[in-house]
Design an enzyme around this catalytic site. Structure first.
Site, PDB file in Angstrom:
ATOM      1  N   SER A 155       0.790  -1.238   0.115  1.00 35.17           N
ATOM      2  CA  SER A 155      -0.113  -0.103   0.002  1.00 35.17           C
ATOM      3  C   SER A 155       0.726   1.103   0.078  1.00 35.17           C
ATOM      4  O   SER A 155       1.745   1.502  -0.809  1.00 35.17           O
ATOM      5  CB  SER A 155      -0.902  -0.055   1.152  1.00 35.17           C
ATOM      6  OG  SER A 155      -1.764   0.892   0.928  1.00 35.17           O
ATOM      7  N   ASP A 335      -8.456  -6.355  -5.496  1.00 36.25           N
ATOM      8  CA  ASP A 335      -8.317  -4.880  -4.841  1.00 36.25           C
ATOM      9  C   ASP A 335      -8.545  -3.960  -5.486  1.00 36.25           C
ATOM     10  O   ASP A 335      -8.049  -3.885  -6.720  1.00 36.25           O
ATOM     11  CB  ASP A 335      -6.555  -4.736  -4.358  1.00 36.25           C
ATOM     12  CG  ASP A 335      -6.363  -3.427  -3.720  1.00 36.25           C
ATOM     13  OD1 ASP A 335      -7.041  -3.007  -2.819  1.00 36.25           O
ATOM     14  OD2 ASP A 335      -5.316  -2.967  -3.751  1.00 36.25           O
ATOM     15  N   HIS A 392      -6.328  -6.720  -1.509  1.00 33.23           N
ATOM     16  CA  HIS A 392      -5.230  -5.470  -0.978  1.00 33.23           C
ATOM     17  C   HIS A 392      -4.256  -6.228  -0.174  1.00 33.23           C
ATOM     18  O   HIS A 392      -2.915  -5.880  -0.335  1.00 33.23           O
ATOM     19  CB  HIS A 392      -5.781  -4.413  -0.277  1.00 33.23           C
ATOM     20  CG  HIS A 392      -4.846  -3.173  -0.128  1.00 33.23           C
ATOM     21  ND1 HIS A 392      -4.463  -2.368  -0.915  1.00 33.23           N
ATOM     22  CD2 HIS A 392      -4.374  -2.812   0.991  1.00 33.23           C
ATOM     23  CE1 HIS A 392      -3.907  -1.521  -0.590  1.00 33.23           C
ATOM     24  NE2 HIS A 392      -3.647  -1.672   0.818  1.00 33.23           N
TER      25      HIS A 392
END
Length: 412
Positions: A155, A335, A392
């Site tokens: 991320s 994601d 994710h």
């Protein structure tokens, strides 16, 4: 005598622990000061294979301001947390063939403390603090001097990792045998990743064609504003508005479009289990965190870096790739937040010495036995993988595949 006392104190700091609470995994934990007023918390788990020779692998979560202990307990660490706040063994932990280090950073994140005025406001400050941490870490754990060292994370670590890596390269520290980086579902280049929100939503049936055309107009303006370096409030308005139109009119989990979203962070129930475990007095005593309060994500750390959210880390990545360091970029196909379409596009447009070859390269299938588990393209020292049926947090959704991926990367 004074020198002997200092040596004994230094030795006592790095003595490993084993405890039934942590299922007798060998671990080290502590704090390292990066300024007079601020420190970073770390926990290191020895490799389950060959700890004396296996590489050192660092893991960083993003946010900004989210604790790397989220990755430890929810994704790729030695444990999973039960509902009664006890631990369960994770057979797919990334310390299967690596010594695995988690660090709460920047200062103020997780268990780490930020003194007055020490919250970081740029990647330059992030990398300086972290390099200060690393130099002290290698002094504290000399067994890792010269050992292969890798940085991984996900991320917003797509900003942290390139900045830190470029700093390490520039310092040419002989103690740090830096070999490569792995970024999962990274936030790397908003110029390409912002418009990908609309394309991904449309291709996955989250919005219809009319909605797609509407948000695309806003994202086009967003791209122009990013390119010309417009003030933050303008970029925020034209980039956030179409995102909110997509997400606000839907109830999907932005981190995995096939899963329900529980709470404001979509995984609030899991985060609460971690908080409950880390608040146990016996756990705090083992970690040395009795005077600290742990939070999954810290708002003031986020706010301090918020205006850097439209920054691209591709200039750092160009230097890293051209240096010959191994680079793995991977994405879970489900994601939305840092989706693979955006990552595909910045990778295609990344200027480096093998760019032409990379653009020409076709995807090949990733296989596990007879099962197709994803696709990849690889040129020279760059590898890009898209993992199917993962969101994710790839190690959480596809733990076995994620472990095979990272082990393959570490072992060439």
């Amino acid at each position: 005598m004074k020198g002997l006392i200092i040596i004994l104190l230094a030795v006592s700091i790095v003595v490993s622990d084993q405890n039934p609470i942590f299922l007798n995994e060998t671990y080290y934990s502590g704090f390292i000061n990066v300024t007079q007023k601020s420190d970073l918390f770390y926990i290191l788990f020895e490799s389950r294979s060959k700890p004396s020779t296996d590489p050192l692998l660092l893991w960083l979560n993003g946010g900004p301001g989210c604790s790397s202990l989220l990755g430890l307990f929810e994704e790729n660490g030695p444990f999973k947390i039960n509902n009664d706040t006890t631990l369960n063994n994770n057979p797919f932990s990334w310390n299967s063939k690596a010594n695995l280090l988690y660090v709460d950073q920047p200062v103020g994140t997780g268990f780490s403390h930020a003194g007055p005025g020490d919250l970081v406001k740029s990647e330059e400050e992030v990398r300086q603090d972290f390099y200060d941490f690393l130099t002290q870490f290698f002094d504290k754990f000399p067994q890792f001097i010269g050992r292969e060292f890798y940085i991984s994370g996900e991320s917003y670590a797509g900003q942290y990792i390139p900045a830190i890596s470029r700093k390490i390269l520039s310092e040419k520290n002989p103690k740090i045998n830096f070999k490569g980086i792995a970024i999962g579902n990274g936030w790397v280049d908003p110029y390409y990743q912002q418009p990908a929100y609309g394309q991904y939503a449309y291709e996955n049936g989250l919005i219809n064609q009319t909605e797609y055309k509407s948000v695309s107009n806003y994202f086009s303006i967003c791209q122009v504003l990013i390119k010309v370096g417009s003030p933050y409030f303008l970029k925020s308005h034209f980039c956030d508005l179409p995102y909110e139109k997509i997400v606000g009119n839907n109830t999907f989990n932005v981190y995995n479009i096939k899963q329900p979203c529980i709470g404001s962070g979509c995984y609030d129930d899991q985060d609460q289990k971690i908080e409950n475990f880390l608040n146990r007095t016996d756990v705090q005593s083992l970690l040395g965190t009795q005077s600290r309060v742990w939070n999954a994500c810290v708002n003031n750390v986020y706010a301090s870096l918020q205006k850097r959210g439209f920054r691209s880390s591709t200039q750092d990545l160009q230097v890293i790739l051209n240096s010959g360091l191994k680079v793995l970029i991977y994405n879970g196909s489900l994601d939305y937040q840092c989706n693979y379409i955006g990552n595909e596009q910045w990778l295609e447009n990344l200027s480096w010495k093998h760019q032409t070859e990379y653009v020409k390269q076709q995807y090949s299938s990733l296989q596990k036995g007879d099962q197709t588990i994803g696709r990849e393209k690889s040129v020279a020292n760059l590898q890009f993988q898209i993992i199917f049926e993962a969101g994710h947090m790839v190690p959480m959704d596809q733990p076995e595949i994620a472990l095979e991926m990272i082990n393959s990367f570490l072992q060439n």
